[in-house]
Design an enzyme around this catalytic site. Structure first.
Site, PDB file in Angstrom:
ATOM      1  N   GLU A 277      43.294  30.593  43.062  1.00 59.97           N
ATOM      2  CA  GLU A 277      42.442  30.521  42.293  1.00 59.97           C
ATOM      3  C   GLU A 277      42.679  29.904  41.332  1.00 59.97           C
ATOM      4  O   GLU A 277      41.476  28.937  41.758  1.00 59.97           O
ATOM      5  CB  GLU A 277      41.901  31.386  41.595  1.00 59.97           C
ATOM      6  CG  GLU A 277      40.348  33.098  42.178  1.00 59.97           C
ATOM      7  CD  GLU A 277      40.023  33.796  41.524  1.00 59.97           C
ATOM      8  OE1 GLU A 277      40.999  34.193  40.680  1.00 59.97           O
ATOM      9  OE2 GLU A 277      39.976  34.562  42.017  1.00 59.97           O
ATOM     10  N   HIS A 298      64.672  42.531  54.856  1.00 61.24           N
ATOM     11  CA  HIS A 298      64.701  43.381  55.871  1.00 61.24           C
ATOM     12  C   HIS A 298      63.976  42.816  56.766  1.00 61.24           C
ATOM     13  O   HIS A 298      62.935  43.785  58.080  1.00 61.24           O
ATOM     14  CB  HIS A 298      65.074  44.630  56.270  1.00 61.24           C
ATOM     15  CG  HIS A 298      66.283  44.517  55.801  1.00 61.24           C
ATOM     16  ND1 HIS A 298      67.412  45.036  55.718  1.00 61.24           N
ATOM     17  CD2 HIS A 298      66.682  44.642  54.097  1.00 61.24           C
ATOM     18  CE1 HIS A 298      68.788  45.002  55.489  1.00 61.24           C
ATOM     19  NE2 HIS A 298      68.055  44.635  53.781  1.00 61.24           N
ATOM     20  N   LYS A 410      30.546  35.691  46.527  1.00 65.10           N
ATOM     21  CA  LYS A 410      29.933  37.113  46.034  1.00 65.10           C
ATOM     22  C   LYS A 410      28.446  37.009  46.827  1.00 65.10           C
ATOM     23  O   LYS A 410      27.664  38.423  46.269  1.00 65.10           O
ATOM     24  CB  LYS A 410      29.821  37.066  44.678  1.00 65.10           C
ATOM     25  CG  LYS A 410      31.509  37.169  43.997  1.00 65.10           C
ATOM     26  CD  LYS A 410      31.116  37.037  42.248  1.00 65.10           C
ATOM     27  CE  LYS A 410      32.858  37.336  42.184  1.00 65.10           C
ATOM     28  NZ  LYS A 410      33.083  37.154  40.070  1.00 65.10           N
TER      29      LYS A 410
HETATM   30  O1  PA5 Z   1      40.434  34.417  37.316  1.00 62.25           O
HETATM   31  C1  PA5 Z   1      39.008  34.884  37.838  1.00 62.25           C
HETATM   32  O2  PA5 Z   1      38.889  34.254  36.330  1.00 62.25           O
HETATM   33  C2  PA5 Z   1      39.023  35.968  37.896  1.00 62.25           C
HETATM   34  O3  PA5 Z   1      39.894  36.509  38.769  1.00 62.25           O
HETATM   35  C3  PA5 Z   1      37.803  36.841  37.320  1.00 62.25           C
HETATM   36  O4  PA5 Z   1      39.192  37.531  36.304  1.00 62.25           O
HETATM   37  C4  PA5 Z   1      37.352  37.875  38.244  1.00 62.25           C
HETATM   38  O5  PA5 Z   1      36.644  37.733  39.750  1.00 62.25           O
HETATM   39  C5  PA5 Z   1      36.886  39.418  37.527  1.00 62.25           C
HETATM   40  O6  PA5 Z   1      35.965  38.298  37.170  1.00 62.25           O
HETATM   41  P1  PA5 Z   1      34.960  39.573  36.065  1.00 62.25           P
HETATM   42  O7  PA5 Z   1      36.010  39.451  34.637  1.00 62.25           O
HETATM   43  O8  PA5 Z   1      33.868  38.305  35.277  1.00 62.25           O
HETATM   44  O9  PA5 Z   1      34.459  41.518  36.836  1.00 62.25           O
END
Ligand code: PA5
Length: 419
Positions: A277, A298, A410
């Site tokens: 990410e 394996h 999203k």
């Molecule tokens: O690292 C990040 O910012 C994302 O992976 C969020 O943690 C994830 O999308 C969850 O977001 P939220 O806590 O707003 O639901």
């Protein structure tokens, strides 16, 4: 302290090339150590003390003690950065003496949610809903289901006492807590999910599971000190970041994190999310993946040794002899007598050494020596990889703190659901 060694029998990157890349990265390191103004809203993790100080730790311990005294199960409700750090430590270190930790808020599967609810049957439970902006579908939808489960079991007041929310101050989640009388603790406004291990987000569920969070925070703070002081040319995060970028430029587009300790199973998930990410944007970035050895030798081992040269490997090698189990002779002719009297610790180490020898003939192998598999060293690993990811992302020329691609999917999903 972590140590890094390189096994690259084809000599893909020479010491001189690495030294030049480190030299070129020194200004990036200095900026990261100081914290860049452009990312001021995302760097609350840079100083461990900001969100893991005495006041926060004492509050976490008080909340955790109450939960441990009143629950058989504790639901960690969150997705991505909101659950991966806690889960990686809990699954590796928790001794099972505290409440069973049940994971929710990370799926939309009716089957998985029903299985999760089944785990709570007949158990006294509490929920920690961890959501930074409280708009993400998985935690939001699961929280409804769990509020219903609590309402079916408890009076409104008892149910309210069993809900903790880790949310942003000023968010809809905070308002819900005020309206319903839930316990509210802050999700740092200046840290994105995947960098939140050392805050209420990661530490509260770990404390409920009985993990020594003070040792964890000490490990992170010691690593912070090591990466912010000392000779910059020796900086471990910069060396690792420089190597990753050099391999990437030489055509290796994937990094495979591997270890011979299955205790790292959930840590891989945290690490993969952190790098994927953070770096996978603007058409760039190493693809992070992981393999649990020796089992995966394996399976993917064949590809790594003989397939397309896509990846380099990064090993986590645990030094401490924490467990012991000796293979005893049993008088049966099973052709395994060569193992008689040998400890699985040494057998595992032999498999590790053989794997590095074989793989480093084909691809570069990096080895991190991890002194022990305990809370202190998990703290070190969290801080180390977070800081290295920041430096590596800046060397790559991307913003390591946003996730525009995630936001795009999203948008389409919310449209399809009529939000
Ligand atoms: O690292 C990040 O910012 C994302 O992976 C969020 O943690 C994830 O999308 C969850 O977001 P939220 O806590 O707003 O639901």
């Amino acid at each position: 302290m972590l140590k890094l060694s390189i096994r690259d029998r084809r000599g893909l990157v020479s010491e001189a090339e690495l030294a030049a890349a480190v030299e070129a990265g020194l200004p990036t390191l200095a900026r990261a150590q100081a914290g860049e103004a452009d990312y001021a809203n995302d760097q609350g993790w840079l100083r461990v003390d900001e969100w893991a100080n005495e006041e926060v730790l004492a509050n976490i311990e008080a909340i955790a003690a109450k939960v441990r005294a009143s629950c058989d199960a504790f639901v960690l409700l969150g997705v991505g950065g909101s659950n991966n750090a806690a889960r990686s430590v809990i699954e590796a270190l928790a001794d099972g003496a505290g409440p069973q930790i049940v994971y929710a808020g990370n799926t939309l599967s009716a089957n998985a949610m029903n299985r999760m609810l089944k785990q709570l049957e007949g158990k006294r439970f509490a929920v920690d809903c961890i959501a930074k902006n409280f708009e993400t579908l998985e935690p939001g939808a699961s929280f409804r289901v769990l509020r219903r489960a609590l309402a079916d079991r408890y009076t409104p007041q008892q149910a309210a006492e069993r809900v903790i929310c880790t949310g942003t101050i000023g968010s809809a989640l905070e308002k819900l807590c005020r309206d319903e009388g839930y316990t509210f603790v802050p999700f740092p406004t200046n840290i994105g999910g995947r960098y939140t291990a050392m805050s209420y987000v990661g530490l509260l569920p770990m404390a409920v599971a009985g993990v020594d969070i003070r040792a964890l925070v000490r490990g992170a703070a010691d690593m912070e000190r090591a990466l912010h002081t000392g000779a910059p040319e020796e900086n471990l995060a910069l060396r690792y970041a420089a190597l990753r970028n050099l391999y990437y430029q030489r055509g290796y587009k994937m990094e495979l994190l591997a270890s011979f300790e299955p205790q790292f199973r959930w840590f891989y998930k945290w690490w993969v999310q952190l790098f994927a990410e953070s770096e996978g944007k603007d058409g760039k970035g190493l693809y992070p993946t992981a393999a649990e050895y020796s089992e995966e030798l394996h399976a993917v081992g064949q590809y790594i040794q003989d397939g397309a040269p896509l990846m380099f490997e990064t090993f986590l090698d645990v030094e401490a002899r924490q467990d012991s189990l000796v293979v005893m002779p049993d008088g049966k002719d099973d052709h395994f007598d060569y193992l008689n009297g040998k400890d699985f610790y040494d057998i595992n180490k032999a498999a590790f050494a053989a794997t590095v020898t074989a793989h480093s003939e084909k691809l570069p192998c990096l080895i991190f020596e991890v002194p022990a598999l305990d809370a202190y060293n998990f703290g070190q690993l969290f801080y180390f990889f977070q800081f290295a990811c920041y430096v590596s992302g800046r060397l790559l020329g991307i913003n390591p703190f946003n996730q525009p691609g995630v936001e795009a999917y999203k948008g389409w999903m919310f449209k399809a659901l009529g939000k």
